[in-house]
Design a protein around this motif. Structure first.
Motif, PDB file in Angstrom:
ATOM      1  N   ARG A  12     116.606  -9.177 -59.086  1.00 51.05           N
ATOM      2  CA  ARG A  12     116.775  -7.886 -58.636  1.00 51.05           C
ATOM      3  C   ARG A  12     118.382  -7.833 -58.081  1.00 51.05           C
ATOM      4  O   ARG A  12     118.580  -6.921 -57.891  1.00 51.05           O
ATOM      5  CB  ARG A  12     115.790  -7.528 -57.765  1.00 51.05           C
ATOM      6  CG  ARG A  12     114.458  -7.254 -58.240  1.00 51.05           C
ATOM      7  CD  ARG A  12     113.435  -6.818 -57.252  1.00 51.05           C
ATOM      8  NE  ARG A  12     113.574  -5.575 -56.876  1.00 51.05           N
ATOM      9  CZ  ARG A  12     113.283  -4.401 -57.396  1.00 51.05           C
ATOM     10  NH1 ARG A  12     112.600  -4.462 -58.456  1.00 51.05           N
ATOM     11  NH2 ARG A  12     113.616  -3.156 -56.806  1.00 51.05           N
TER      12      ARG A  12
ATOM     13  N   ASP B 168     104.555  -5.314 -58.630  1.00 50.88           N
ATOM     14  CA  ASP B 168     104.233  -5.003 -59.866  1.00 50.88           C
ATOM     15  C   ASP B 168     104.214  -6.127 -61.100  1.00 50.88           C
ATOM     16  O   ASP B 168     103.920  -5.927 -62.176  1.00 50.88           O
ATOM     17  CB  ASP B 168     105.261  -3.806 -60.088  1.00 50.88           C
ATOM     18  CG  ASP B 168     104.535  -2.862 -61.423  1.00 50.88           C
ATOM     19  OD1 ASP B 168     103.355  -2.967 -61.761  1.00 50.88           O
ATOM     20  OD2 ASP B 168     105.603  -2.564 -62.137  1.00 50.88           O
TER      21      ASP B 168
ATOM     22  N   MET C  66     124.147  -0.647 -51.397  1.00 51.30           N
ATOM     23  CA  MET C  66     123.978  -0.194 -52.619  1.00 51.30           C
ATOM     24  C   MET C  66     124.913  -0.234 -53.628  1.00 51.30           C
ATOM     25  O   MET C  66     125.016  -0.511 -54.816  1.00 51.30           O
ATOM     26  CB  MET C  66     123.152   0.958 -52.564  1.00 51.30           C
ATOM     27  CG  MET C  66     122.708   1.371 -54.084  1.00 51.30           C
ATOM     28  SD  MET C  66     121.183   0.548 -54.450  1.00 51.30           S
ATOM     29  CE  MET C  66     119.812   1.305 -53.994  1.00 51.30           C
TER      30      MET C  66
ATOM     31  N   THR D 173     118.433  10.763 -53.801  1.00 50.88           N
ATOM     32  CA  THR D 173     118.214   9.405 -53.702  1.00 50.88           C
ATOM     33  C   THR D 173     116.661   9.537 -53.584  1.00 50.88           C
ATOM     34  O   THR D 173     115.865  10.343 -53.153  1.00 50.88           O
ATOM     35  CB  THR D 173     118.745   8.860 -52.607  1.00 50.88           C
ATOM     36  OG1 THR D 173     118.507   9.577 -51.337  1.00 50.88           O
ATOM     37  CG2 THR D 173     120.134   8.709 -52.692  1.00 50.88           C
ATOM     38  N   VAL D 174     116.095   8.085 -53.757  1.00 51.65           N
ATOM     39  CA  VAL D 174     114.471   8.049 -53.687  1.00 51.65           C
ATOM     40  C   VAL D 174     114.061   6.788 -52.638  1.00 51.65           C
ATOM     41  O   VAL D 174     114.896   6.005 -52.409  1.00 51.65           O
ATOM     42  CB  VAL D 174     113.805   7.427 -55.122  1.00 51.65           C
ATOM     43  CG1 VAL D 174     112.664   7.093 -54.884  1.00 51.65           C
ATOM     44  CG2 VAL D 174     113.828   8.596 -56.118  1.00 51.65           C
ATOM     45  N   SER D 175     113.378   7.316 -51.770  1.00 52.92           N
ATOM     46  CA  SER D 175     112.896   6.190 -50.598  1.00 52.92           C
ATOM     47  C   SER D 175     111.534   6.280 -50.795  1.00 52.92           C
ATOM     48  O   SER D 175     110.741   7.326 -50.811  1.00 52.92           O
ATOM     49  CB  SER D 175     113.256   6.720 -49.250  1.00 52.92           C
ATOM     50  OG  SER D 175     114.810   6.736 -49.165  1.00 52.92           O
TER      51      SER D 175
ATOM     52  N   THR E 209     122.226   4.307 -49.508  1.00 51.81           N
ATOM     53  CA  THR E 209     123.296   3.484 -49.470  1.00 51.81           C
ATOM     54  C   THR E 209     122.890   2.139 -49.262  1.00 51.81           C
ATOM     55  O   THR E 209     123.640   1.137 -49.323  1.00 51.81           O
ATOM     56  CB  THR E 209     124.056   3.925 -48.028  1.00 51.81           C
ATOM     57  OG1 THR E 209     123.228   3.672 -46.933  1.00 51.81           O
ATOM     58  CG2 THR E 209     124.554   5.354 -48.013  1.00 51.81           C
ATOM     59  N   VAL E 210     121.594   1.872 -48.945  1.00 51.69           N
ATOM     60  CA  VAL E 210     121.063   0.347 -48.554  1.00 51.69           C
ATOM     61  C   VAL E 210     120.020   0.066 -49.657  1.00 51.69           C
ATOM     62  O   VAL E 210     119.468   1.125 -50.302  1.00 51.69           O
ATOM     63  CB  VAL E 210     120.253   0.457 -47.358  1.00 51.69           C
ATOM     64  CG1 VAL E 210     121.428   0.440 -46.342  1.00 51.69           C
ATOM     65  CG2 VAL E 210     119.119   1.544 -47.139  1.00 51.69           C
ATOM     66  N   ILE E 211     119.937  -0.946 -50.197  1.00 50.42           N
ATOM     67  CA  ILE E 211     118.863  -1.578 -51.190  1.00 50.42           C
ATOM     68  C   ILE E 211     117.729  -1.829 -50.335  1.00 50.42           C
ATOM     69  O   ILE E 211     117.472  -2.528 -49.320  1.00 50.42           O
ATOM     70  CB  ILE E 211     119.447  -2.694 -51.761  1.00 50.42           C
ATOM     71  CG1 ILE E 211     120.448  -2.245 -52.696  1.00 50.42           C
ATOM     72  CG2 ILE E 211     118.161  -3.338 -52.591  1.00 50.42           C
ATOM     73  CD1 ILE E 211     121.741  -3.532 -52.735  1.00 50.42           C
ATOM     74  N   GLU E 212     116.641  -0.812 -50.430  1.00 47.90           N
ATOM     75  CA  GLU E 212     115.411  -0.973 -49.530  1.00 47.90           C
ATOM     76  C   GLU E 212     114.694  -1.746 -49.876  1.00 47.90           C
ATOM     77  O   GLU E 212     113.962  -2.086 -50.815  1.00 47.90           O
ATOM     78  CB  GLU E 212     114.684   0.591 -49.660  1.00 47.90           C
ATOM     79  CG  GLU E 212     115.644   1.723 -49.332  1.00 47.90           C
ATOM     80  CD  GLU E 212     115.182   3.020 -49.450  1.00 47.90           C
ATOM     81  OE1 GLU E 212     113.898   3.343 -49.425  1.00 47.90           O
ATOM     82  OE2 GLU E 212     116.004   4.069 -49.354  1.00 47.90           O
TER      83      GLU E 212
ATOM     84  N   LEU F  52     104.738   3.564 -58.553  1.00 46.77           N
ATOM     85  CA  LEU F  52     105.738   3.609 -57.912  1.00 46.77           C
ATOM     86  C   LEU F  52     107.094   2.597 -58.085  1.00 46.77           C
ATOM     87  O   LEU F  52     108.331   3.103 -58.164  1.00 46.77           O
ATOM     88  CB  LEU F  52     105.536   3.078 -56.407  1.00 46.77           C
ATOM     89  CG  LEU F  52     104.571   3.719 -55.489  1.00 46.77           C
ATOM     90  CD1 LEU F  52     104.305   3.010 -54.333  1.00 46.77           C
ATOM     91  CD2 LEU F  52     105.231   4.994 -55.307  1.00 46.77           C
ATOM     92  N   ASP F  53     106.817   1.495 -59.048  1.00 48.10           N
ATOM     93  CA  ASP F  53     107.769   0.668 -59.671  1.00 48.10           C
ATOM     94  C   ASP F  53     108.586   1.588 -60.721  1.00 48.10           C
ATOM     95  O   ASP F  53     109.589   0.979 -60.978  1.00 48.10           O
ATOM     96  CB  ASP F  53     107.223  -0.584 -60.117  1.00 48.10           C
ATOM     97  CG  ASP F  53     108.129  -1.673 -60.314  1.00 48.10           C
ATOM     98  OD1 ASP F  53     109.370  -1.567 -59.586  1.00 48.10           O
ATOM     99  OD2 ASP F  53     107.950  -2.408 -61.081  1.00 48.10           O
TER     100      ASP F  53
ATOM    101  N   ILE G  66     107.748  -3.325 -53.787  1.00 48.96           N
ATOM    102  CA  ILE G  66     106.883  -2.646 -54.972  1.00 48.96           C
ATOM    103  C   ILE G  66     107.514  -3.350 -56.286  1.00 48.96           C
ATOM    104  O   ILE G  66     106.411  -3.533 -57.018  1.00 48.96           O
ATOM    105  CB  ILE G  66     107.380  -1.263 -55.041  1.00 48.96           C
ATOM    106  CG1 ILE G  66     106.956  -0.389 -53.690  1.00 48.96           C
ATOM    107  CG2 ILE G  66     106.724  -0.583 -56.185  1.00 48.96           C
ATOM    108  CD1 ILE G  66     105.292  -0.505 -53.456  1.00 48.96           C
TER     109      ILE G  66
ATOM    110  N   ILE H 158     112.502   4.015 -59.389  1.00 47.87           N
ATOM    111  CA  ILE H 158     113.585   3.740 -59.363  1.00 47.87           C
ATOM    112  C   ILE H 158     114.159   2.378 -59.519  1.00 47.87           C
ATOM    113  O   ILE H 158     113.318   1.340 -59.512  1.00 47.87           O
ATOM    114  CB  ILE H 158     114.180   3.875 -57.495  1.00 47.87           C
ATOM    115  CG1 ILE H 158     115.684   3.614 -57.386  1.00 47.87           C
ATOM    116  CG2 ILE H 158     113.092   3.119 -56.831  1.00 47.87           C
ATOM    117  CD1 ILE H 158     115.979   3.939 -55.975  1.00 47.87           C
ATOM    118  N   SER H 159     115.420   2.187 -60.082  1.00 50.64           N
ATOM    119  CA  SER H 159     115.580   0.360 -60.468  1.00 50.64           C
ATOM    120  C   SER H 159     116.233  -0.214 -59.645  1.00 50.64           C
ATOM    121  O   SER H 159     116.499   0.239 -58.325  1.00 50.64           O
ATOM    122  CB  SER H 159     116.642   0.865 -61.892  1.00 50.64           C
ATOM    123  OG  SER H 159     117.943   0.881 -61.080  1.00 50.64           O
ATOM    124  N   PRO H 160     116.265  -1.558 -59.653  1.00 49.27           N
ATOM    125  CA  PRO H 160     116.755  -2.320 -58.434  1.00 49.27           C
ATOM    126  C   PRO H 160     118.171  -1.872 -58.148  1.00 49.27           C
ATOM    127  O   PRO H 160     118.616  -2.001 -56.787  1.00 49.27           O
ATOM    128  CB  PRO H 160     116.848  -3.663 -59.383  1.00 49.27           C
ATOM    129  CG  PRO H 160     115.891  -3.707 -60.272  1.00 49.27           C
ATOM    130  CD  PRO H 160     115.741  -2.138 -60.716  1.00 49.27           C
TER     131      PRO H 160
END
Lengths: 347, 347
Positions: free
Chosen positions: B261, B141, A190, A206-208, B128-131, A140-141, B137, A144-146
């Motif tokens: 991060r 990791d 973001m 986008t990835v959630s 739009t948000v940093i989840e 999962l890590d 995750i 997507i990057s930070p």
């Protein structure tokens, strides 16, 4: 009001002309607005200029199971003489009226890692088995990057870069970032500039990561090594993306990063939803009529003639239905929002 | 049998001399064995050589709340003339009898990442948000490598390396890796040789990630961006480790990787359990008596004189109680297992 409230779990009340209650903005008020429009004609003893049919369905949040079958079944009866369809389940971007002309699609994935044949006690087995949860977290890590960059090869590349014309259009859209931050309750988004933010809200994928099934998710402590864990994550689809291709890209990528771990556990990747984005023709007569209606309505209400800003907004099941209706009936579907940015909605 | 079954949810039945039913091996049978020993003396009209008191408690899996308070309260009454305590809640390593002389402790952590003030819809806010989930995750990791190496600085270094003498002892322990794999249902373990495997089962710390609270963990799909997510993970403690130090090492490390991060979300790390490992003196008269008893018992039963292999086994709440009893009363606590490796237990 009675019919709409009949299945509601919380009573709606009216205070100083505002409607309060669970689901007031999503989606009782927009439904009421159309009913009130018909009532206004009736009260004035005027003939409606068009024939109006209502389809009111209250199970969107649980998947609207059966809605598509119902629409198909009514194709040659209820829907037979319908020329245009209007759905009012979307919102304005700011306090200015807006029309929705598109919505992102959604590819929803399950990534399941299976190891031991049953859950194990970490006190007894911890350190001897390669835990499915550790493997799952590891893959999962890599999604997507930070800073929000999608790391799955091919996903970002499929989408056309922002053109100068688009940049200009986004730049001109009225959008208050501070208000948006306040609404969400964060002190940093973001992206720190409007164009980047709007572009990633609407026209970039986008990835959630939504959660993990099979692991310990209750309050308190439990010293379990879960035997089988399934992550749920989704990639919002935008024009130029093909869900079939995204399915292959995500599946291949996750299997490749999983292979590097040399784990004895088994990985299974499944795409359980593969919904394309939806984009309307904003020059269609329905949209032109919508623009005129909004200008006239807000002129009467506020004395100004706001320019409707065309936006692509959220994806939800109603939009899936819109896409389906468009494909099945080849009818123009028009999304006419009533909800301002300040309304509070709950999932 | 009646008293022991009274609170059981599933009936126990006896088939060909074996006891079947939920909790038969953990822990009704071991409790019954001690009761039967007393009954045997009574049936033979013999005086017991020692006075025997029973403490039977059935809430271990939900934390044995109140047990410690009860023990403290009974310190000068029920427990006042107790010299030795025997607990039979552990297992043999193989089909050969074994004595447990130690158990790993446990440092259990909550890592909470908090972002938006409420859950958000990924269709509207994704991108739009940093989840918080992505952040969580990301830091999870960094706890452990795919090959099982703990990546938190200082944890592994605190533990003495395996000495030649220990290596020899582990090498001599009877342990069937294939049987162990079959039992768990995996085709590959974390380590492929017996000594490494046993050492990581008993005398090295290990990390397990148990699950995440606050995210979507139900079957099916939900397109939520969880606002606050809490990971649960634990580090098994072995001699030379200090829970207070481990708390600092884990907290500092997670905050340092989280800081990299540059996320606007908030991280909170809490150690909710900090249990030291427990190690008994195997030369204590109680252990010497145990060795003799096992040898004699199995001689009678099987005709051989197996050598009891001293092992350190699982951590559970009863062991926490053992540690507490040791600390409070300074009494020798002896762990006398009845459960073979082939018994099936469920958490």
């Amino acid at each position: 009001m009675y019919i709409i409230n009949k299945y509601s779990d919380i009573v709606i009340f009216i205070l100083l002309g505002n409607l309060y209650g669970r689901g007031a903005s999503d989606n009782k008020a927009p439904v009421l607005a159309w009913i009130h429009a018909v009532e206004a004609y009736q009260a004035l003893s005027m003939d409606l200029p068009v024939n109006v049919k209502f389809v009111i369905e209250g199970m969107e949040e649980t998947g609207s199971n059966g809605l598509d079958a119902m629409i198909m079944a009514q194709r040659d009866t209820f829907f037979s003489e319908v020329d245009y369809i209007i759905i009012s389940d979307c919102g304005w971007l700011s306090r200015h009226p807006a029309l929705t002309y598109g919505t992102r699609g959604n590819c929803y994935f399950f990534a399941e890692v299976e190891g031991p044949k049953q859950d194990l006690h970490s006190g007894v087995y911890g350190g001897t088995v390669i835990e499915p949860m550790t493997d799952l977290i590891g893959i999962l890590d890599t999604l997507i990057s930070p800073s929000g960059k999608i790391l799955i090869p091919g996903i970002r590349e499929a989408v056309a870069p922002l053109s100068d014309e688009e940049w200009k259009m986004y730049q001109d859209i009225q959008f208050d970032m501070d208000n948006y931050k306040d609404k969400i309750g964060v002190n940093q988004l973001m992206y720190s500039n409007k164009v980047d933010l709007l572009a990633h809200m609407w026209r970039y994928p986008t990835v959630s990561i939504h959660g993990i099934e099979g692991a310990f998710s209750d309050p308190g402590t439990k010293t379990v090594i879960p035997a089988k864990v399934t992550a749920k994550f989704s990639i919002r689809q935008v024009p130029d993306m093909d869900p079939a291709m995204v399915k292959k890209q995500v599946t291949d990528y996750l299997h490749s990063v999983f292979a590097k771990r040399k784990s004895p556990n088994k990985l299974k990747v499944t795409m359980v939803i593969g919904a394309k984005p939806w984009l309307a023709d904003t020059h269609h007569p329905l949209y032109e009529a919508g623009k005129v209606a909004i200008k006239r309505g807000h002129s009467v209400l506020t004395g100004v003639h706001p320019k409707p800003s065309g936006i692509s907004s959220n994806n939800n099941n109603n939009f899936l239905v819109m896409i389906m209706i468009t494909l099945v009936f080849w009818m123009a579907v028009f999304s006419f929002p009533y909800i301002t940015v300040s309304s509070r909605q709950r999932l």
